[in-house]
Enzyme design. Structure first.
Site, PDB file in Angstrom:
ATOM      1  N   LYS A  62     -43.429 102.009  70.976  1.00 26.29           N
ATOM      2  CA  LYS A  62     -43.004 102.691  72.197  1.00 26.29           C
ATOM      3  C   LYS A  62     -43.134 104.198  71.983  1.00 26.29           C
ATOM      4  CE  LYS A  62     -39.234 101.878  75.469  1.00 26.29           C
ATOM      5  NZ  LYS A  62     -37.810 101.539  75.517  1.00 26.29           N
TER       6      LYS A  62
HETATM    7  C1  E4P Z   1     -36.193 100.359  78.313  1.00 25.28           C
HETATM    8  O1  E4P Z   1     -37.265 100.317  77.797  1.00 25.28           O
HETATM    9  C2  E4P Z   1     -35.452 101.607  78.592  1.00 25.28           C
HETATM   10  O2  E4P Z   1     -35.291 102.329  77.430  1.00 25.28           O
HETATM   11  C3  E4P Z   1     -34.153 101.284  79.243  1.00 25.28           C
HETATM   12  O3  E4P Z   1     -34.372 100.324  80.268  1.00 25.28           O
HETATM   13  C4  E4P Z   1     -33.410 102.485  79.755  1.00 25.28           C
HETATM   14  O4  E4P Z   1     -32.290 102.061  80.497  1.00 25.28           O
HETATM   15  P1  E4P Z   1     -31.069 103.034  80.883  1.00 25.28           P
HETATM   16  O5  E4P Z   1     -31.568 104.017  81.886  1.00 25.28           O
HETATM   17  O6  E4P Z   1     -30.039 102.109  81.460  1.00 25.28           O
HETATM   18  O7  E4P Z   1     -30.635 103.681  79.616  1.00 25.28           O
END
Ligand code: E4P
Length: 219
Positions: A83
């Site tokens: 990522k």
């Molecule tokens: C997933 O890949 C993201 O990091 C995550 O969905 C972020 O979610 P949040 O905005 O609730 O922290």
């Protein structure tokens, strides 16, 4: 539509995987910090539970550092998906990894223009954050609709739209109606998808009628 779970809580992942609904897992540095576990160790454990992609995020901000970290993460298991953030360095690292056959999730996407760049960089997944856009008074789901429509204009774009920062079941259903490929769900949201008061009420009434009828259970 694929469901990923947005957590590093191994017990939750195991429990949800048993429902057959989990196609992958996403993590980010905040999620890993919350787990209190060693990064490599917890990613390895998750990769052993779920067959699909398990996103592990780099924390370097320069392309050289991202590639170095990403290469180490990719060695943890075959289903690790690197990522990277949606920055120029992140896109360069994305191109590097996907050209070599390693999956990449480009994260922190908040505009269609950014999603276009990620597709051109060969991202496996683009992660637009719907909840965080809603939080600042913008329409997160409109961004999903725009990206799905934009990508569908080009046969050579293989990037899947991974709806992230999901807060509720309406986000999930809307994303499915728009044709998004993946939704990454906090465990509580995944569990809530099954709930309907009429299901509970109907089942209770069926069982009460059965009890009163004196029928025997099929042995
Ligand atoms: C997933 O890949 C993201 O990091 C995550 O969905 C972020 O979610 P949040 O905005 O609730 O922290």
């Amino acid at each position: 539509m694929k469901f990923f779970v947005d957590t590093a809580d191994v017990a939750e992942i195991k429990d949800l995987a048993a429902t057959g609904m989990v196609d992958g897992v996403t993590t980010n540095p905040s999620i890993i910090a919350k787990s209190g576990r060693d990064f490599a160790e917890v990613i390895k454990e998750i990769c052993g539970i779920v067959e699909g992609p398990v996103s592990a995020e780099v924390t370097a901000t320069d392309v050289k550092g991202m590639i170095k970290e990403g290469e180490k993460l990719a060695k943890i298991a075959e289903n690790v998906c690197i990522k990277v953030p949606l920055t120029w360095d992140g896109l360069k690292a994305c191109k590097h990894f996907t050209s070599n056959g390693t999956q990449v999730n480009v994260t922190l996407c908040f505009s269609a223009a950014q999603a276009l760049l990620a597709a051109k960089a060969g991202a496996t997944f683009i992660s637009p954050f719907v909840g965080r856009l809603d939080d600042i008074g913008q329409d997160g789901m409109q961004l999903i609709d725009d990206i799905v429509t934009m990508y569908s204009q080009y046969d050579h774009f293989e990037t899947e739209v991974l709806v992230a920062s999901i807060r509720n079941p309406v986000h999930v259903v809307d994303a499915a109606m728009m044709g998004a490929h993946v939704a990454t769900l906090p465990p509580a949201v995944l569990r809530s998808l099954i709930s309907h008061p009429l299901t509970d009420k109907g089942l209770a009434a069926f069982l009460a009628d059965w009890e009163k009828s004196g029928q025997k259970k099929i042995a």
